[in-house]
Design a protein around this motif. Structure first.
Motif, PDB file in Angstrom:
ATOM      1  N   ASN A 185    -103.102  30.360   3.947  1.00  0.00           N
ATOM      2  CA  ASN A 185    -103.462  30.552   5.353  1.00  0.00           C
ATOM      3  C   ASN A 185    -103.040  29.343   6.180  1.00  0.00           C
ATOM      4  O   ASN A 185    -102.524  29.476   7.296  1.00  0.00           O
ATOM      5  CB  ASN A 185    -104.968  30.785   5.476  1.00  0.00           C
ATOM      6  CG  ASN A 185    -105.342  31.511   6.750  1.00  0.00           C
ATOM      7  OD1 ASN A 185    -104.499  32.087   7.422  1.00  0.00           O
ATOM      8  ND2 ASN A 185    -106.621  31.486   7.083  1.00  0.00           N
ATOM      9  N   ALA A 186    -103.225  28.144   5.627  1.00  0.00           N
ATOM     10  CA  ALA A 186    -102.814  26.921   6.318  1.00  0.00           C
ATOM     11  C   ALA A 186    -101.300  26.894   6.509  1.00  0.00           C
ATOM     12  O   ALA A 186    -100.798  26.503   7.577  1.00  0.00           O
ATOM     13  CB  ALA A 186    -103.258  25.698   5.516  1.00  0.00           C
ATOM     14  N   LYS A 187    -100.579  27.313   5.495  1.00  0.00           N
ATOM     15  CA  LYS A 187     -99.121  27.336   5.585  1.00  0.00           C
ATOM     16  C   LYS A 187     -98.651  28.318   6.659  1.00  0.00           C
ATOM     17  O   LYS A 187     -97.695  28.052   7.397  1.00  0.00           O
ATOM     18  CB  LYS A 187     -98.536  27.719   4.222  1.00  0.00           C
ATOM     19  CG  LYS A 187     -97.026  27.598   4.152  1.00  0.00           C
ATOM     20  CD  LYS A 187     -96.521  27.959   2.769  1.00  0.00           C
ATOM     21  CE  LYS A 187     -96.864  26.920   1.730  1.00  0.00           C
ATOM     22  NZ  LYS A 187     -96.186  27.180   0.434  1.00  0.00           N
ATOM     23  N   HIS A 189    -100.344  29.218   9.397  1.00  0.00           N
ATOM     24  CA  HIS A 189    -100.616  28.609  10.708  1.00  0.00           C
ATOM     25  C   HIS A 189     -99.597  27.505  11.027  1.00  0.00           C
ATOM     26  O   HIS A 189     -99.166  27.369  12.177  1.00  0.00           O
ATOM     27  CB  HIS A 189    -102.035  28.033  10.735  1.00  0.00           C
ATOM     28  CG  HIS A 189    -103.097  29.056  10.964  1.00  0.00           C
ATOM     29  ND1 HIS A 189    -103.343  29.609  12.199  1.00  0.00           N
ATOM     30  CD2 HIS A 189    -103.979  29.633  10.105  1.00  0.00           C
ATOM     31  CE1 HIS A 189    -104.332  30.469  12.107  1.00  0.00           C
ATOM     32  NE2 HIS A 189    -104.738  30.513  10.838  1.00  0.00           N
ATOM     33  N   ARG A 190     -99.221  26.741  10.010  1.00  0.00           N
ATOM     34  CA  ARG A 190     -98.248  25.656  10.227  1.00  0.00           C
ATOM     35  C   ARG A 190     -96.885  26.227  10.613  1.00  0.00           C
ATOM     36  O   ARG A 190     -96.208  25.697  11.499  1.00  0.00           O
ATOM     37  CB  ARG A 190     -98.134  24.805   8.958  1.00  0.00           C
ATOM     38  CG  ARG A 190     -97.140  23.658   9.056  1.00  0.00           C
ATOM     39  CD  ARG A 190     -97.479  22.555   8.052  1.00  0.00           C
ATOM     40  NE  ARG A 190     -97.533  23.039   6.695  1.00  0.00           N
ATOM     41  CZ  ARG A 190     -96.530  22.916   5.817  1.00  0.00           C
ATOM     42  NH1 ARG A 190     -95.389  22.333   6.175  1.00  0.00           N
ATOM     43  NH2 ARG A 190     -96.670  23.350   4.584  1.00  0.00           N
ATOM     44  N   HIS A 207    -102.694  25.788  16.409  1.00  0.00           N
ATOM     45  CA  HIS A 207    -102.421  26.293  15.059  1.00  0.00           C
ATOM     46  C   HIS A 207    -102.176  25.151  14.070  1.00  0.00           C
ATOM     47  O   HIS A 207    -102.546  25.274  12.889  1.00  0.00           O
ATOM     48  CB  HIS A 207    -101.244  27.263  15.087  1.00  0.00           C
ATOM     49  CG  HIS A 207    -101.609  28.608  15.629  1.00  0.00           C
ATOM     50  ND1 HIS A 207    -102.105  29.616  14.840  1.00  0.00           N
ATOM     51  CD2 HIS A 207    -101.600  29.100  16.903  1.00  0.00           C
ATOM     52  CE1 HIS A 207    -102.367  30.676  15.589  1.00  0.00           C
ATOM     53  NE2 HIS A 207    -102.060  30.396  16.843  1.00  0.00           N
ATOM     54  N   TYR A 208    -101.586  24.061  14.535  1.00  0.00           N
ATOM     55  CA  TYR A 208    -101.484  22.887  13.666  1.00  0.00           C
ATOM     56  C   TYR A 208    -102.880  22.375  13.292  1.00  0.00           C
ATOM     57  O   TYR A 208    -103.133  21.988  12.146  1.00  0.00           O
ATOM     58  CB  TYR A 208    -100.715  21.773  14.371  1.00  0.00           C
ATOM     59  CG  TYR A 208     -99.216  21.786  14.147  1.00  0.00           C
ATOM     60  CD1 TYR A 208     -98.676  21.936  12.875  1.00  0.00           C
ATOM     61  CD2 TYR A 208     -98.342  21.617  15.223  1.00  0.00           C
ATOM     62  CE1 TYR A 208     -97.305  21.940  12.674  1.00  0.00           C
ATOM     63  CE2 TYR A 208     -96.962  21.608  15.034  1.00  0.00           C
ATOM     64  CZ  TYR A 208     -96.448  21.775  13.757  1.00  0.00           C
ATOM     65  OH  TYR A 208     -95.085  21.766  13.558  1.00  0.00           O
ATOM     66  N   SER A 211    -104.389  24.641  10.751  1.00  0.00           N
ATOM     67  CA  SER A 211    -103.737  24.393   9.465  1.00  0.00           C
ATOM     68  C   SER A 211    -104.273  23.117   8.817  1.00  0.00           C
ATOM     69  O   SER A 211    -104.559  23.100   7.612  1.00  0.00           O
ATOM     70  CB  SER A 211    -102.218  24.276   9.669  1.00  0.00           C
ATOM     71  OG  SER A 211    -101.574  24.005   8.449  1.00  0.00           O
ATOM     72  N   ASN A 212    -104.442  22.084   9.615  1.00  0.00           N
ATOM     73  CA  ASN A 212    -104.940  20.805   9.093  1.00  0.00           C
ATOM     74  C   ASN A 212    -106.396  20.909   8.643  1.00  0.00           C
ATOM     75  O   ASN A 212    -106.823  20.236   7.703  1.00  0.00           O
ATOM     76  CB  ASN A 212    -104.798  19.725  10.157  1.00  0.00           C
ATOM     77  CG  ASN A 212    -104.975  18.329   9.593  1.00  0.00           C
ATOM     78  OD1 ASN A 212    -104.219  17.904   8.723  1.00  0.00           O
ATOM     79  ND2 ASN A 212    -105.987  17.611  10.085  1.00  0.00           N
ATOM     80  N   ILE A 220     -98.871  17.037   9.354  1.00  0.00           N
ATOM     81  CA  ILE A 220     -99.425  17.880  10.414  1.00  0.00           C
ATOM     82  C   ILE A 220    -100.077  17.012  11.483  1.00  0.00           C
ATOM     83  O   ILE A 220     -99.910  17.265  12.688  1.00  0.00           O
ATOM     84  CB  ILE A 220    -100.443  18.885   9.831  1.00  0.00           C
ATOM     85  CG1 ILE A 220     -99.749  19.850   8.877  1.00  0.00           C
ATOM     86  CG2 ILE A 220    -101.134  19.661  10.948  1.00  0.00           C
ATOM     87  CD1 ILE A 220    -100.678  20.841   8.220  1.00  0.00           C
TER      88      ILE A 220
END
Length: 235
Positions: A185-187, A189-190, A207-208, A211-212, A220
């Motif tokens: 999910n983080a990837k 958003h990144r 979104h960064y 992700s962070n 990030i």
């Protein structure tokens, strides 16, 4: 009173009428069974081809050469995929799944999303509210995770990530009800933040940041600082 010959003709006519009525009644059933049988044959034949293509791809060490091969073999699957989608079958289809992943691998994202929407829609929510999809053959991730990570990786490696912004947003909508790991999910958003960074810094920062939160990375945080600095200079 009818003669024996007339009685025989009458009995024969009644039998013919019953047979005609039965044939008319059975016609839709026979047609449905025939269509299902034909679809089953198509699936078996395409699966033989798929298994052979998967083996050939597994023997190629170069990712670039493997993707070139995917470009060449994908057209052989379009007719089958179109037929499956038009039938709107409720059964998951491993051929659709594999072709979808290949589309994401080589950047044919529009076709991949069409197949992803169909494939992910086959799975109904479980009692916990999330849709649980099994892992495609040969993959450790479940279907939603595999599709999300494949597309995110493709965009993160791309020289023109902005071209995939709408595609990423579409996929994020498709997988948000599915159970996927925080890492993937983080990837996702990144990748979306990177895709919109040049046109919408506020959305990119949002979104960064998400992700962070899911998976903290120094790169990030640096991207957020860079965008905030650019935003401050613009104001």
């Amino acid at each position: 009173m009818l003669s024996p010959a007339a009685q025989h003709r009458q009995q024969h006519d009644v039998q013919l009428q019953v047979q005609r009525e039965q044939a008319t009644h059975d016609a839709p059933i026979v047609a449905a069974v025939s269509a299902e049988h034909a679809a089953g044959n198509d699936y078996r034949l395409m699966h033989i081809r798929l298994d052979d293509d998967v083996r050939r791809l597994a023997s190629i060490r170069s990712r670039d050469r493997a993707n070139q091969m995917k470009h060449s073999i994908l057209p052989h699957y379009w007719g089958y995929c179109s037929a499956v989608i038009s039938r709107n079958t409720t059964k998951p289809d491993s051929i659709i799944t594999r072709v979808c992943i290949w589309c994401f691998d080589i950047g044919e994202i529009s076709n991949g999303l069409l197949l992803a929407e169909f494939a992910l829609g086959r799975y109904l929510p479980k009692p916990d509210g999330y849709r649980h999809t099994p892992s495609p053959a040969g993959f450790k991730r479940n279907l939603a995770e595999t599709l999300a990570e494949t597309l995110a990786d493709t965009v993160l490696k791309s020289q023109t990530p902005h071209n995939a912004a709408n595609h990423l947003l579409h996929l994020m909508e498709l997988v948000k009800q599915h159970d996927i790991t925080d890492h993937i999910n983080a990837k996702l958003h990144r990748a979306y933040a990177m895709a919109v960074a040049s046109t919408d810094s506020d959305t990119a920062i949002q979104h960064y940041t998400e992700s962070n939160r899911l998976r903290p990375l120094a790169s990030i945080r640096k991207a957020i600082e860079r965008l905030e600095k650019q935003r401050g200079q613009q104001r």
